[in-house]
Design an enzyme around this catalytic site. Sequence first.
Site, PDB file in Angstrom:
ATOM      1  N   LEU A 152      -8.218  -7.321   9.986  1.00 14.96           N
ATOM      2  CA  LEU A 152      -7.600  -7.871   8.560  1.00 14.96           C
ATOM      3  C   LEU A 152      -6.509  -6.918   8.097  1.00 14.96           C
ATOM      4  O   LEU A 152      -6.730  -5.589   8.337  1.00 14.96           O
ATOM      5  CB  LEU A 152      -8.624  -8.148   7.564  1.00 14.96           C
ATOM      6  CG  LEU A 152      -9.649  -9.214   8.038  1.00 14.96           C
ATOM      7  CD1 LEU A 152     -10.788  -9.314   6.773  1.00 14.96           C
ATOM      8  CD2 LEU A 152      -9.107 -10.473   8.379  1.00 14.96           C
ATOM      9  N   HIS A 181       4.070  15.502 -22.378  1.00 16.88           N
ATOM     10  CA  HIS A 181       5.075  16.685 -22.214  1.00 16.88           C
ATOM     11  C   HIS A 181       4.507  17.632 -21.423  1.00 16.88           C
ATOM     12  O   HIS A 181       3.169  18.209 -21.759  1.00 16.88           O
ATOM     13  CB  HIS A 181       5.769  17.227 -23.472  1.00 16.88           C
ATOM     14  CG  HIS A 181       6.836  18.227 -23.007  1.00 16.88           C
ATOM     15  ND1 HIS A 181       7.949  17.744 -22.434  1.00 16.88           N
ATOM     16  CD2 HIS A 181       6.574  19.523 -23.340  1.00 16.88           C
ATOM     17  CE1 HIS A 181       8.636  19.125 -22.408  1.00 16.88           C
ATOM     18  NE2 HIS A 181       7.730  19.751 -22.882  1.00 16.88           N
ATOM     19  N   ALA A 216       4.278  -6.748  -0.774  1.00 20.88           N
ATOM     20  CA  ALA A 216       2.893  -6.932  -0.685  1.00 20.88           C
ATOM     21  C   ALA A 216       2.564  -7.452  -2.111  1.00 20.88           C
ATOM     22  O   ALA A 216       1.637  -8.311  -2.046  1.00 20.88           O
ATOM     23  CB  ALA A 216       2.166  -5.867  -0.040  1.00 20.88           C
TER      24      ALA A 216
HETATM   25  P1  FAD Z   1       1.412 -10.735   6.042  1.00 29.55           P
HETATM   26  O1  FAD Z   1       1.064  -9.145   5.739  1.00 29.55           O
HETATM   27  O2  FAD Z   1       2.740 -10.766   7.308  1.00 29.55           O
HETATM   28  O3  FAD Z   1       0.278 -11.141   6.753  1.00 29.55           O
HETATM   29  C1  FAD Z   1       0.274 -12.444   7.453  1.00 29.55           C
HETATM   30  C2  FAD Z   1      -0.781 -12.427   8.412  1.00 29.55           C
HETATM   31  O4  FAD Z   1      -0.864 -13.968   8.931  1.00 29.55           O
HETATM   32  C3  FAD Z   1      -0.845 -11.701   9.738  1.00 29.55           C
HETATM   33  O5  FAD Z   1      -2.006 -10.803   9.811  1.00 29.55           O
HETATM   34  C4  FAD Z   1      -0.670 -12.591  10.729  1.00 29.55           C
HETATM   35  O6  FAD Z   1      -1.372 -12.166  11.975  1.00 29.55           O
HETATM   36  C5  FAD Z   1      -1.230 -13.590  10.526  1.00 29.55           C
HETATM   37  N1  FAD Z   1      -0.714 -14.827  10.987  1.00 29.55           N
HETATM   38  C6  FAD Z   1       0.363 -15.474  11.259  1.00 29.55           C
HETATM   39  N2  FAD Z   1       0.418 -16.519  11.737  1.00 29.55           N
HETATM   40  C7  FAD Z   1      -0.975 -16.836  11.972  1.00 29.55           C
HETATM   41  C8  FAD Z   1      -1.395 -18.060  12.823  1.00 29.55           C
HETATM   42  N3  FAD Z   1      -0.737 -18.835  13.371  1.00 29.55           N
HETATM   43  N4  FAD Z   1      -2.827 -17.873  12.934  1.00 29.55           N
HETATM   44  C9  FAD Z   1      -3.636 -17.041  12.449  1.00 29.55           C
HETATM   45  N5  FAD Z   1      -2.949 -15.855  11.746  1.00 29.55           N
HETATM   46  C10 FAD Z   1      -1.808 -15.830  11.583  1.00 29.55           C
HETATM   47  N6  FAD Z   1       5.731  -4.076   0.962  1.00 29.55           N
HETATM   48  C11 FAD Z   1       5.651  -3.503  -0.189  1.00 29.55           C
HETATM   49  O7  FAD Z   1       5.490  -3.956  -1.147  1.00 29.55           O
HETATM   50  N7  FAD Z   1       5.533  -1.918  -0.232  1.00 29.55           N
HETATM   51  C12 FAD Z   1       5.890  -1.336   0.934  1.00 29.55           C
HETATM   52  O8  FAD Z   1       5.721  -0.158   0.657  1.00 29.55           O
HETATM   53  C13 FAD Z   1       5.823  -1.943   2.097  1.00 29.55           C
HETATM   54  N8  FAD Z   1       6.266  -1.316   3.245  1.00 29.55           N
HETATM   55  C14 FAD Z   1       6.554  -2.011   4.375  1.00 29.55           C
HETATM   56  C15 FAD Z   1       6.942  -1.302   5.376  1.00 29.55           C
HETATM   57  C16 FAD Z   1       7.241  -1.973   6.713  1.00 29.55           C
HETATM   58  C17 FAD Z   1       7.427  -1.223   7.949  1.00 29.55           C
HETATM   59  C18 FAD Z   1       7.221  -3.275   6.718  1.00 29.55           C
HETATM   60  C19 FAD Z   1       7.416  -4.051   8.208  1.00 29.55           C
HETATM   61  C20 FAD Z   1       6.949  -4.120   5.919  1.00 29.55           C
HETATM   62  C21 FAD Z   1       6.604  -3.514   4.607  1.00 29.55           C
HETATM   63  N9  FAD Z   1       6.357  -4.146   3.206  1.00 29.55           N
HETATM   64  C22 FAD Z   1       6.190  -3.561   2.234  1.00 29.55           C
HETATM   65  C23 FAD Z   1       6.080  -5.800   3.264  1.00 29.55           C
HETATM   66  C24 FAD Z   1       4.983  -6.032   3.365  1.00 29.55           C
HETATM   67  O9  FAD Z   1       4.184  -5.696   4.695  1.00 29.55           O
HETATM   68  C25 FAD Z   1       4.775  -7.753   3.236  1.00 29.55           C
HETATM   69  O10 FAD Z   1       5.515  -8.093   2.168  1.00 29.55           O
HETATM   70  C26 FAD Z   1       3.585  -7.950   3.205  1.00 29.55           C
HETATM   71  O11 FAD Z   1       2.644  -7.648   4.188  1.00 29.55           O
HETATM   72  C27 FAD Z   1       3.592  -9.800   3.192  1.00 29.55           C
HETATM   73  O12 FAD Z   1       2.137  -9.873   2.745  1.00 29.55           O
HETATM   74  P2  FAD Z   1       1.711 -11.557   3.670  1.00 29.55           P
HETATM   75  O13 FAD Z   1       0.346 -11.676   3.099  1.00 29.55           O
HETATM   76  O14 FAD Z   1       2.697 -12.559   2.965  1.00 29.55           O
HETATM   77  O15 FAD Z   1       2.106 -11.647   5.071  1.00 29.55           O
END
Ligand code: FAD
Length: 475
Positions: A37, A444, A320
């Site tokens: 997860l 401060h 995130a």
């Molecule tokens: P995700 O975190 O992408 O999670 C989606 C999940 O759904 C995944 O685990 C995937 O495996 C699962 N999934 C997809 N399709 C299916 C399916 N068909 N069946 C079952 N499971 C599935 N954001 C910040 O706010 N701060 C940061 O510092 C930051 N740094 C980042 C650094 C990097 C290198 C990257 C790539 C991104 C960063 N982000 C950051 C962005 C952040 O990671 C995303 O905005 C955030 O993870 C989005 O959350 P989410 O739950 O929408 O999707």
Amino acid sequence: MHVPVVVLGGGPGGYAAAFLAADLGMQVAMIERDERLGGTCLLRGCIPSKALLHVGRVLSEAREMEEWGIHFTKPSLDVAALRARKDKVISALTGGLSQLAKRRNVTIVHGAARFVNSTTLEVAPAAPGGASQRITFDHCILASGSRPARIPAFDIGSPRVMDSTAALELADVPESLLVVGGGYIGLEMGTVYAELGSKVSVVELTDMLLPGADRDLVKPLQKRLEGLFEAIMLRTKVVKLEDAGTAVRVSFEGPDGPVTKEFSRVLVAVGRRPNSDGLGLENTKVVVNPKGFVDVDGQQRTADPHILAIGDVCGEPMLAHRASHQGKVAVEAIHGEPALFAPRAIPAVVFTDPEIAWAGLTENDVAATGRVVEVSKYPWAASGRAHALGRTDGLTKMLVDPETDTVLGVGIVGPGAGELIAEGVLAIEMGCSARDLMEAIHPHPTLGETMAFSAENYFGLATEIYRPRAESADR
Ligand code: FAD
Ligand code: NAD
């Protein structure tokens, strides 16, 4: 299996939603195709990048101590140990999520899910030889996230060409690295590799790093990166990548005409695409817009009454904390509460050195809308704390409504800007006036004081900044 609420995706959007739904007494299942997860953020995004950036910051601080008369020997790097330590951070957090899911009785189903219709998902077996299973639901919260955008011409099948996931794996520290894309990932990962010893070059299509961010904030970062990076090529396009055995040969077209150079590795970081394809959404009433994002209303409801969507799959900014917040709104909506995703400020932080952070209205928004605001800037050269830290390159700026003195936007550049912006978010969300910030006693000497000082400066009354009387407005 039938569940009232199923969450598709175990990232920061998905697990925040699933856990809140369980806390509110709903029976919940969460489907995740990955073995662990945490989603992009925890496994291949925010957390591993910030762990590596922390190491980079320690290295640069040790170097900066030279001018204070403190001399460290050149650090030696054990890449395997660094990789293992970073992976330990991920393991601790993903393990914690599994424990939290268990304690809340959230059923975790591993496997890739696909909509059969508006109330049924089919989950493919997680391991070969397993059986697929169908899950029916009253409500599904789609939180499938996003993936790196790919440029077909760059898909040359070379392990030397990486996306952010590969770059975070830290296979080695290449002698030279070309970063394609001067956005969040390019600059954060470029910083990591440069601090670890790679000669890093960045190529950016537009005329500035972090296009879209406030120029006042980008300027000090660009200046510092010009010292850290080998080259920053703006208004430049990569036209061809070729695997030349021990290196990647890259052809550029920029202001100085065509150039070809070789790099040990290339990181392509040109944005992210929503995971809305391959999900069987065509079997539901969900509407996907031309950019691939799922359309939602203020309660995160899609056009299908059984399906809500949150996080990266339903639009920008792909962050995130936005995903988690939307997850909570979606659950509250299902729970029958008058929830609404209508933030005044979604903070953005680029975790470079210096960090850049902003919230609420920006000067770019003002230019686009013509809204009248007053901008107050407080340079950190006037902050005692910034001097004590040897970092006077920072700036705290505030956009204020001149009619009401309400704080509409805050932008900060400097070390720790990502922590400092939280006060700006609170001020904007609470509708604080510049006077509220000015009159709240800040400790401060701290960098946090620059928020209050910036508010003082709006009134022309900043203690450490002299303004001739006629210039300071009588508010
Ligand atoms: P995700 O975190 O992408 O999670 C989606 C999940 O759904 C995944 O685990 C995937 O495996 C699962 N999934 C997809 N399709 C299916 C399916 N068909 N069946 C079952 N499971 C599935 N954001 C910040 O706010 N701060 C940061 O510092 C930051 N740094 C980042 C650094 C990097 C290198 C990257 C790539 C991104 C960063 N982000 C950051 C962005 C952040 O990671 C995303 O905005 C955030 O993870 C989005 O959350 P989410 O739950 O929408 O999707
Ligand atoms: P980005 O949109 O931030 O930056 C991509 C950059 O690549 C842009 O500056 C764009 O002009 C440039 N570009 C596009 N095509 C190009 C080409 N062919 N050649 C050269 N440059 C090109 O995207 P990203 O850096 O890949 O990050 C994706 C998203 O992930 C971010 O928008 C953000 O939502 C999220 N993220 C957030 C953080 C954080 O919050 N600190 C960190 C990393 C990622």
